[in-house]
Design an enzyme around this catalytic site. Structure first.
Site, mmCIF file in Angstrom:
data_model
loop_
_atom_site.group_PDB
_atom_site.id
_atom_site.type_symbol
_atom_site.label_atom_id
_atom_site.label_comp_id
_atom_site.label_asym_id
_atom_site.label_seq_id
_atom_site.Cartn_x
_atom_site.Cartn_y
_atom_site.Cartn_z
ATOM 1 N N GLY A 47 -8.094 12.652 -29.086
ATOM 2 C CA GLY A 47 -7.145 12.412 -30.167
ATOM 3 C C GLY A 47 -7.435 11.092 -30.849
ATOM 4 C CG PHE A 48 -8.015 7.831 -29.187
ATOM 5 C CD1 PHE A 48 -7.292 6.783 -28.619
ATOM 6 C CD2 PHE A 48 -8.742 8.658 -28.365
ATOM 7 C CE1 PHE A 48 -7.307 6.581 -27.244
ATOM 8 C CE2 PHE A 48 -8.765 8.474 -26.995
ATOM 9 C CZ PHE A 48 -8.039 7.421 -26.445
ATOM 10 C CG HIS A 49 -6.589 11.961 -34.880
ATOM 11 N ND1 HIS A 49 -7.242 12.449 -33.772
ATOM 12 C CD2 HIS A 49 -5.923 13.002 -35.419
ATOM 13 C CE1 HIS A 49 -6.979 13.737 -33.648
ATOM 14 N NE2 HIS A 49 -6.175 14.103 -34.638
ATOM 15 C CB ALA A 50 -1.733 9.584 -37.362
ATOM 16 N NE ARG A 95 -2.140 13.415 -34.022
ATOM 17 C CZ ARG A 95 -1.641 14.466 -34.646
ATOM 18 N NH1 ARG A 95 -2.136 15.654 -34.414
ATOM 19 N NH2 ARG A 95 -0.700 14.345 -35.542
#
Length: 133
Positions: A47-50, A95
């Site tokens: 993830g590590f993003h929006a 997330r």
């Protein structure tokens, strides 16, 4: 932060179980893209993003994993381990997925096709945009 877990009605008998996913019924948007993750290596976080506008529903079809969701003000940790339950992830929600079981298959339904321009991949930029917004 309001986290919404969507119950997905499981139908079954002695032969097994079935869950139907239907836009406008148990999926609250038009489904434009479906993808799934599997064989995630132990200890890996994903993830590590929006997303600026994209909405998603995540379902642990098999096994389990954890989600950390962050709206820029509050963080929550959710365990997904029920194939008859979906996690609604609204737009502009950071997330991270982690703690995948060896047998985890995580399926994600999205309301848009892939668009790299919709991603916010830097957490500090995400927080700045939340504060501006």
């Amino acid at each position: 932060m309001q986290v919404k877990l969507i119950p997905l009605q499981a139908h079954g008998d002695e032969r097994g179980s079935l869950v139907a996913l239907e836009e406008g019924k148990n999926i609250p948007f038009e489904i434009k893209r479906v993808y799934y993750m599997f064989k995630t290596n132990p200890g890996v976080r994903r993830g590590f993003h929006a997303h600026k506008t994209l909405k998603q529903v995540a379902i642990a079809v098999r096994g389990s994993c954890r989600f950390m969701l962050d709206d820029g003000r509050e963080r929550v940790d959710i365990l997904l381990d029920n194939p008859a339950q979906g996690l609604l992830i609204e737009s502009f929600m950071w997330r991270e997925m982690y703690d995948f079981s060896d047998d985890c298959v995580l399926m994600v339904l999205a309301d848009q096709l892939y668009d790299e321009n919709d991603y916010v991949r830097d957490y500090e930029a995400f927080i700045s945009q939340v504060q501006e917004g």
